[in-house]
Design a protein around this motif. Structure first.
Motif, PDB file in Angstrom:
ATOM      1  N   VAL A  77       0.920  -1.235   0.035  1.00 13.67           N
ATOM      2  CA  VAL A  77       0.114  -0.032  -0.017  1.00 13.67           C
ATOM      3  C   VAL A  77       0.941   1.353  -0.161  1.00 13.67           C
ATOM      4  O   VAL A  77       1.908   1.464   0.804  1.00 13.67           O
TER       5      VAL A  77
ATOM      6  N   VAL B  56      -3.498   1.101  -3.663  1.00 14.78           N
ATOM      7  CA  VAL B  56      -2.318  -0.147  -3.964  1.00 14.78           C
ATOM      8  C   VAL B  56      -2.340  -0.049  -5.697  1.00 14.78           C
ATOM      9  O   VAL B  56      -3.249   0.021  -6.457  1.00 14.78           O
TER      10      VAL B  56
ATOM     11  N   HIS C  13       1.269   4.924   0.882  1.00 16.91           N
ATOM     12  CA  HIS C  13       0.720   5.944   1.781  1.00 16.91           C
ATOM     13  C   HIS C  13       1.234   7.253   1.431  1.00 16.91           C
ATOM     14  O   HIS C  13       0.352   8.272   2.021  1.00 16.91           O
TER      15      HIS C  13
ATOM     16  N   PRO D  52      -4.445   6.296   0.734  1.00 11.65           N
ATOM     17  CA  PRO D  52      -3.739   5.354   0.045  1.00 11.65           C
ATOM     18  C   PRO D  52      -4.140   4.614  -0.985  1.00 11.65           C
ATOM     19  O   PRO D  52      -5.279   4.820  -1.374  1.00 11.65           O
TER      20      PRO D  52
ATOM     21  N   ASN E 169      -7.600   0.244  -6.569  1.00 19.16           N
ATOM     22  CA  ASN E 169      -6.579  -0.512  -6.394  1.00 19.16           C
ATOM     23  C   ASN E 169      -6.201  -1.737  -7.119  1.00 19.16           C
ATOM     24  O   ASN E 169      -7.188  -2.202  -7.919  1.00 19.16           O
TER      25      ASN E 169
ATOM     26  N   LEU F 285      -5.028  -6.263   3.940  1.00 20.59           N
ATOM     27  CA  LEU F 285      -6.286  -5.499   3.438  1.00 20.59           C
ATOM     28  C   LEU F 285      -7.313  -6.648   3.465  1.00 20.59           C
ATOM     29  O   LEU F 285      -6.972  -7.629   3.155  1.00 20.59           O
TER      30      LEU F 285
END
Length: 353
Positions: free
Chosen positions: A11, A61, A13, A59, A119, A23
């Motif tokens: 992830v 991915v 951030h 955040p 993500n 997650l």
């Protein structure tokens, strides 16, 4: 699989802040599938998101070059089934706007994108519409399949300019996309291909992958090399893949009269041309265009299917551009390499083993 089971994900951030953490596994819409990611790439477009502040939000991915197996399917899914090996297609066009209805999915103004807007694949699992999954057989490895997306980017650029072979092609930049453009130009019938770069290791790889000639543009007098190779005429096809202001300007010099010049690389700084450089386009009457992503109709496009076809035939070498492989847990070790100028000589893959 339990609905609340967690997964490992890298992830982002904030700038230079990737944390491998747990997650929740994505829930599925009726038309979606859950893919267990086996291999995923780090793209050049990911670098400013991680090393700079170019991410759309935090955040997030990242990861949009990936392949894996179908773990679960939504209720409306009919085309793929659990256990299928699939390549992931990251673009999620709206399919309703004029561009989408015309088959110009990359120009959709309302798109989403796996690995930048939502993500992505730097995780154990990723959710995507079933229309964004392309099945492939066991004769293709997951590592190769994870590189179908950048291969499709390279092929799209050549198809965009209507490349039909028979020309001497100049490829500016021996990075991943440049080495894929090199291979596709050869597959599609280029008379010769010359690769330009400033790194001898990259040029060596280019020769191994079939470049007829290589030119190191740091070498004094390199202009004499390309003029000798083209009998002073220049190149009928010029593919700029580095996104560098230097190579973009150089492409104007290299272009032959009536040439086709394609900017594939994404620039990272302001670009200016002198009036004499710009005049070359007028005098030579070459055609200049840009190329964006890898899509055509029917979605996602023949670029993707042809990559898998030529992989099966053994005529496309995707393993040849792989530099290093890391487990997902080692993603920060991978980015430590990117922080060292010139240390990364090809594609880095992340694996879930």
């Amino acid at each position: 699989m339990e609905a609340n089971k967690s997964m490992k994900a890298a992830v982002l951030h904030g700038p230079n802040d990737i944390r491998v953490e747990e997650l929740e596994i994505p829930a599925l819409e009726p038309d979606e599938i859950l893919v267990k990611v086996m291999a995923t790439g780090i793209c050049g477009s990911d670098l400013p998101r991680v090393l700079g502040d170019a991410a759309h939000h935090y955040p997030i991915v990242l990861g949009h070059e990936f392949a894996g197996t179908v773990e679960r399917v939504g209720g409306g899914v009919t085309r793929v089934k659990t256990g299928d090996r699939v390549v992931g297609v990251p673009l999620k066009p709206c399919r309703k706007c004029e561009d989408c209805r015309s088959g110009h999915f990359a120009q959709c103004k309302h798109y989403s994108f796996i690995g930048s807007r939502v993500n992505g694949s730097w995780a154990e699992y990723v959710a995507l519409p079933e229309s964004n999954a392309i099945p492939f057989g066991e004769e293709i490895s997951f590592e190769e399949a994870a590189l179908v997306e950048p291969s499709a980017v390279a092929l799209h650029a050549l198809q965009l300019i209507g490349f039909q072979g028979g020309e001497h092609v100049a490829v500016l930049g021996g990075g991943n996309i440049g080495l894929l453009v090199l291979q596709w130009a050869r597959i599609l019938g280029a008379r010769e291909v010359t690769v330009f770069d400033i790194d001898e290791e990259r040029l060596s790889t280019a020769r191994q992958l079939g470049a007829d000639h290589t030119v190191n543009t740091l070498r004094p007098g390199f202009e004499d090399d390309w003029k000798r190779l083209t009998a002073g005429k220049g190149f009928g096809i010029v593919m700029e893949t580095a996104g560098s202001d230097v190579t973009m300007r150089l492409s104007f010099e290299l272009a032959a009269n009536k040439a086709k010049v394609c900017f594939v690389g994404t620039p990272v700084r302001e670009l200016t041309f002198s009036h004499k450089q710009f005049e070359l386009m007028n005098r030579k009457e070459f055609t200049l265009t840009g190329s964006w992503m890898s899509y055509s109709a029917p979605f996602p496009g023949k670029e993707w299917e042809l990559t898998l076809h030529f992989l099966r035939k053994g005529l496309l070498n995707l393993k040849g551009i792989v530099f290093r492989q890391f487990d997902l847990d080692g993603i920060n070790d991978a980015f430590d390499l990117y922080r060292q100028p010139g240390a990364v000589k090809g594609k880095i893959l992340l694996l879930n083993r």
